[in-house]
Scaffold this motif. Sequence first.
Motif, PDB file in Angstrom:
ATOM      1  N   ALA A   1       0.849  -1.185   0.000  1.00 41.99           N
ATOM      2  CA  ALA A   1       0.000   0.000   0.000  1.00 41.99           C
ATOM      3  C   ALA A   1       0.880   1.229   0.000  1.00 41.99           C
ATOM      4  O   ALA A   1       2.063   1.166   0.291  1.00 41.99           O
ATOM      5  N   ILE A   2       0.270   2.335  -0.334  1.00 42.57           N
ATOM      6  CA  ILE A   2       0.948   3.613  -0.193  1.00 42.57           C
ATOM      7  C   ILE A   2       0.208   4.333   0.927  1.00 42.57           C
ATOM      8  O   ILE A   2      -0.722   5.090   0.706  1.00 42.57           O
ATOM      9  N   SER A   3       0.600   3.986   2.130  1.00 42.09           N
ATOM     10  CA  SER A   3      -0.037   4.547   3.322  1.00 42.09           C
ATOM     11  C   SER A   3       0.928   4.410   4.493  1.00 42.09           C
ATOM     12  O   SER A   3       1.989   3.818   4.371  1.00 42.09           O
ATOM     13  N   ASN A   4       0.515   4.907   5.612  1.00 42.52           N
ATOM     14  CA  ASN A   4       1.316   4.789   6.818  1.00 42.52           C
ATOM     15  C   ASN A   4       0.408   4.316   7.948  1.00 42.52           C
ATOM     16  O   ASN A   4       0.207   5.020   8.922  1.00 42.52           O
ATOM     17  N   LYS A   5      -0.161   3.135   7.765  1.00 44.24           N
ATOM     18  CA  LYS A   5      -1.102   2.608   8.743  1.00 44.24           C
ATOM     19  C   LYS A   5      -0.512   1.472   9.563  1.00 44.24           C
ATOM     20  O   LYS A   5      -1.233   0.675  10.122  1.00 44.24           O
TER      21      LYS A   5
END
Length: 162
Positions: free
Chosen positions: A121-125
Amino acid sequence: MPPFVTPLFNHLDRVGAWGADLPLRLFLAWEFYESGLEKWNGQNWFADIQSAFPFPFNLLSADLSWQLSMWVELIAPLLLLLGLGTRFATAALMVLTVVAIAAVHWPAHWSSLAELAQGYAISNKGFGNYKLPLIYLIAALPLLLNGAGRFSLDALLFRRNA
């Protein structure tokens, strides 16, 4: 196939022989150079993640790792733009990307493929974030395997030396 398609494809083949690699070179050069400039203008945060670097990079000091990664991200993209030493520059950027995936983008904890897939993913979760670096690796692969193509200094130098 309709008769007008064959000449069109022949023209595309000629253009592709000269410049099919150019969009990849431009894309990767922009992305990595931008990252190098961020390091140039930023502060060294590698001390926080040095232990996550894979062997043998974990043996280097954080300052040396920072300098190496910054200069690779500044010089190799320029080489890609010129099509000079393209395979070497691409290999250096690919090694840098693998180290970055291992140290920064890979999920810290995962116990199943489903959990690992959450990091794609392109996230920071909190699940990792390896999608974009993986895209860079895949985009770099044709340059590593085929070189810079005809529209490059590599091709010009090779023709003169042949």
